[in-house]
Motif scaffolding. Structure first.
Motif, PDB file in Angstrom:
ATOM      1  N   ALA A  50       7.156  -8.977 -36.712  1.00  0.00           N
ATOM      2  CA  ALA A  50       8.300  -8.298 -37.327  1.00  0.00           C
ATOM      3  C   ALA A  50       9.623  -8.677 -36.678  1.00  0.00           C
ATOM      4  O   ALA A  50      10.686  -8.273 -37.168  1.00  0.00           O
ATOM      5  N   LYS A  51       9.550  -9.437 -35.591  1.00  0.00           N
ATOM      6  CA  LYS A  51      10.760  -9.778 -34.823  1.00  0.00           C
ATOM      7  C   LYS A  51      11.517  -8.503 -34.448  1.00  0.00           C
ATOM      8  O   LYS A  51      12.731  -8.383 -34.648  1.00  0.00           O
ATOM      9  N   ALA A  52      10.739  -7.534 -33.925  1.00  0.00           N
ATOM     10  CA  ALA A  52      11.309  -6.237 -33.563  1.00  0.00           C
ATOM     11  C   ALA A  52      10.843  -5.840 -32.175  1.00  0.00           C
ATOM     12  O   ALA A  52       9.792  -6.290 -31.705  1.00  0.00           O
ATOM     13  N   ASN A  53      11.619  -5.011 -31.523  1.00  0.00           N
ATOM     14  CA  ASN A  53      11.237  -4.488 -30.224  1.00  0.00           C
ATOM     15  C   ASN A  53      10.035  -3.557 -30.405  1.00  0.00           C
ATOM     16  O   ASN A  53      10.009  -2.725 -31.304  1.00  0.00           O
ATOM     17  N   LYS A  54       9.059  -3.719 -29.528  1.00  0.00           N
ATOM     18  CA  LYS A  54       7.841  -2.896 -29.607  1.00  0.00           C
ATOM     19  C   LYS A  54       8.160  -1.409 -29.588  1.00  0.00           C
ATOM     20  O   LYS A  54       7.512  -0.610 -30.286  1.00  0.00           O
ATOM     21  N   SER A  55       9.167  -1.001 -28.825  1.00  0.00           N
ATOM     22  CA  SER A  55       9.510   0.416 -28.718  1.00  0.00           C
ATOM     23  C   SER A  55       9.959   0.994 -30.051  1.00  0.00           C
ATOM     24  O   SER A  55       9.789   2.196 -30.311  1.00  0.00           O
ATOM     25  N   LEU A  56      10.530   0.149 -30.931  1.00  0.00           N
ATOM     26  CA  LEU A  56      10.987   0.637 -32.232  1.00  0.00           C
ATOM     27  C   LEU A  56       9.821   1.068 -33.116  1.00  0.00           C
ATOM     28  O   LEU A  56       9.970   1.960 -33.951  1.00  0.00           O
ATOM     29  N   ILE A  57       8.671   0.432 -32.926  1.00  0.00           N
ATOM     30  CA  ILE A  57       7.496   0.814 -33.712  1.00  0.00           C
ATOM     31  C   ILE A  57       7.122   2.259 -33.411  1.00  0.00           C
ATOM     32  O   ILE A  57       6.866   3.058 -34.324  1.00  0.00           O
ATOM     33  N   TYR A  58       7.118   2.616 -32.129  1.00  0.00           N
ATOM     34  CA  TYR A  58       6.788   3.984 -31.748  1.00  0.00           C
ATOM     35  C   TYR A  58       7.910   4.945 -32.145  1.00  0.00           C
ATOM     36  O   TYR A  58       7.654   6.094 -32.544  1.00  0.00           O
ATOM     37  N   GLU A  59       9.144   4.473 -32.068  1.00  0.00           N
ATOM     38  CA  GLU A  59      10.281   5.325 -32.437  1.00  0.00           C
ATOM     39  C   GLU A  59      10.271   5.647 -33.926  1.00  0.00           C
ATOM     40  O   GLU A  59      10.492   6.786 -34.335  1.00  0.00           O
ATOM     41  N   TYR A  60       9.989   4.647 -34.745  1.00  0.00           N
ATOM     42  CA  TYR A  60      10.024   4.833 -36.191  1.00  0.00           C
ATOM     43  C   TYR A  60       8.752   5.481 -36.740  1.00  0.00           C
ATOM     44  O   TYR A  60       8.807   6.261 -37.688  1.00  0.00           O
ATOM     45  N   PHE A  61       7.601   5.127 -36.161  1.00  0.00           N
ATOM     46  CA  PHE A  61       6.328   5.515 -36.787  1.00  0.00           C
ATOM     47  C   PHE A  61       5.422   6.377 -35.913  1.00  0.00           C
ATOM     48  O   PHE A  61       4.412   6.867 -36.402  1.00  0.00           O
ATOM     49  N   GLY A  62       5.730   6.560 -34.653  1.00  0.00           N
ATOM     50  CA  GLY A  62       4.920   7.414 -33.792  1.00  0.00           C
ATOM     51  C   GLY A  62       3.859   6.642 -33.036  1.00  0.00           C
ATOM     52  O   GLY A  62       4.088   6.169 -31.932  1.00  0.00           O
ATOM     53  N   SER A  63       2.703   6.476 -33.647  1.00  0.00           N
ATOM     54  CA  SER A  63       1.576   5.794 -33.003  1.00  0.00           C
ATOM     55  C   SER A  63       1.014   4.735 -33.941  1.00  0.00           C
ATOM     56  O   SER A  63       1.402   4.653 -35.113  1.00  0.00           O
ATOM     57  N   LYS A  64       0.087   3.949 -33.434  1.00  0.00           N
ATOM     58  CA  LYS A  64      -0.559   2.930 -34.267  1.00  0.00           C
ATOM     59  C   LYS A  64      -1.303   3.581 -35.425  1.00  0.00           C
ATOM     60  O   LYS A  64      -1.242   3.096 -36.571  1.00  0.00           O
ATOM     61  N   ASP A  65      -2.007   4.686 -35.154  1.00  0.00           N
ATOM     62  CA  ASP A  65      -2.734   5.380 -36.214  1.00  0.00           C
ATOM     63  C   ASP A  65      -1.782   5.919 -37.281  1.00  0.00           C
ATOM     64  O   ASP A  65      -2.077   5.850 -38.485  1.00  0.00           O
ATOM     65  N   GLU A  66      -0.646   6.463 -36.848  1.00  0.00           N
ATOM     66  CA  GLU A  66       0.325   6.987 -37.811  1.00  0.00           C
ATOM     67  C   GLU A  66       0.932   5.866 -38.645  1.00  0.00           C
ATOM     68  O   GLU A  66       1.182   6.040 -39.847  1.00  0.00           O
ATOM     69  N   LEU A  67       1.139   4.716 -38.031  1.00  0.00           N
ATOM     70  CA  LEU A  67       1.646   3.556 -38.765  1.00  0.00           C
ATOM     71  C   LEU A  67       0.633   3.108 -39.806  1.00  0.00           C
ATOM     72  O   LEU A  67       0.993   2.808 -40.953  1.00  0.00           O
ATOM     73  N   PHE A  68      -0.636   3.087 -39.440  1.00  0.00           N
ATOM     74  CA  PHE A  68      -1.679   2.707 -40.396  1.00  0.00           C
ATOM     75  C   PHE A  68      -1.714   3.670 -41.577  1.00  0.00           C
ATOM     76  O   PHE A  68      -1.813   3.243 -42.739  1.00  0.00           O
ATOM     77  N   GLU A  69      -1.618   4.971 -41.289  1.00  0.00           N
ATOM     78  CA  GLU A  69      -1.648   5.959 -42.372  1.00  0.00           C
ATOM     79  C   GLU A  69      -0.451   5.802 -43.298  1.00  0.00           C
ATOM     80  O   GLU A  69      -0.554   5.980 -44.508  1.00  0.00           O
ATOM     81  N   MET A  70       0.708   5.453 -42.747  1.00  0.00           N
ATOM     82  CA  MET A  70       1.880   5.230 -43.563  1.00  0.00           C
ATOM     83  C   MET A  70       1.675   4.023 -44.473  1.00  0.00           C
ATOM     84  O   MET A  70       2.035   4.041 -45.653  1.00  0.00           O
ATOM     85  N   VAL A  71       1.082   2.967 -43.920  1.00  0.00           N
ATOM     86  CA  VAL A  71       0.795   1.779 -44.711  1.00  0.00           C
ATOM     87  C   VAL A  71      -0.155   2.125 -45.854  1.00  0.00           C
ATOM     88  O   VAL A  71       0.055   1.708 -47.005  1.00  0.00           O
ATOM     89  N   ILE A  72      -1.182   2.906 -45.557  1.00  0.00           N
ATOM     90  CA  ILE A  72      -2.134   3.327 -46.589  1.00  0.00           C
ATOM     91  C   ILE A  72      -1.441   4.174 -47.651  1.00  0.00           C
ATOM     92  O   ILE A  72      -1.652   3.997 -48.856  1.00  0.00           O
ATOM     93  N   ARG A  73      -0.596   5.112 -47.228  1.00  0.00           N
ATOM     94  CA  ARG A  73       0.112   5.973 -48.188  1.00  0.00           C
ATOM     95  C   ARG A  73       0.953   5.148 -49.151  1.00  0.00           C
ATOM     96  O   ARG A  73       0.933   5.389 -50.369  1.00  0.00           O
TER      97      ARG A  73
END
Length: 204
Positions: A50-73
């Motif tokens: 994503a060419k993004a800072n790793k910390s932004l993933i947690y800031e925007y989406f919380g956790s890896k599991d929460e990111l996966f659920e968002m993708v599924i939604r």
């Protein structure tokens, strides 16, 4: 908090950048999860892609599991926006599911990995819950349009299974049938005809 109209040009530009970053993370995450599943996915790889800072993933989406659920939604929401139900016969509905599933192998892999992770429920949009899908079938059964030989949940499961028989995640269809891409029209027709013969009652 300032409304979008009251934001300064610099703030609006920053919002656009943030949204673009979110979108890149989403796309990178969807590809990563489709390839490796929840357990095998790595946040480091998502950040790099994503060419993004790793910390932004947690800031925007919380956790890896929460990111996966968002993708599924988002993927499931796309399904209902694209396929729809209103005004379709059950055979037409099966044909639209076939088209959607064949054109979106990434989504089918995401659904597969979610099942492997033991997550059986799906975050369906409001008004499109599993119960709502079954209610539609039950209503058609009560109206004498669809067979009562099987319960609504069995019919819906068989319909989805038939319609996705030749997707990239099915172990049998693509292995048994040669040149799936070249035979799309024939395979789609077979899906619709099979669903029609199995479930639709003859007109009185």
């Amino acid at each position: 908090m300032p409304t979008a109209e009251k934001l300064s040009p610099a703030a609006r530009k920053q919002n656009r950048r943030s949204e673009a970053t979110r979108r890149r993370i989403y796309e990178a995450a969807a590809n990563e999860f489709a390839e490796h599943g929840i357990a095998g996915a790595r946040v480091d790889r998502i950040a790099t892609a994503a060419k993004a800072n790793k910390s932004l993933i947690y800031e925007y989406f919380g956790s890896k599991d929460e990111l996966f659920e968002m993708v599924i939604r988002e993927a499931v929401a796309e399904f209902y926006e694209t396929v729809g139900v209103t005004g379709l016969t059950i055979a037409e509905y099966a044909g639209k599911i076939f088209d959607f599933a064949m054109e979106r192998p990434r989504l089918m892999r995401l659904v597969m990995w979610r099942g492997f992770a033991g997550k059986r429920d799906f975050p369906l949009p409001e008004g499109e819950s599993l119960a709502r899908q079954l209610e539609r079938i039950e209503k058609a059964q009560a109206g004498g349009c669809i067979t009562k030989q099987w319960s609504a949940d069995v019919i819906y499961t068989m319909l989805l299974t038939i319609a996705t028989s030749w997707t990239a995640t099915n172990a049998f269809g693509p292995a048994i049938s040669q040149d799936v891409d070249g035979r799309r029209e024939e395979l789609r027709r077979s899906v619709c005809e099979t669903v029609e013969k199995l479930f639709v009652l003859p007109a009185a």
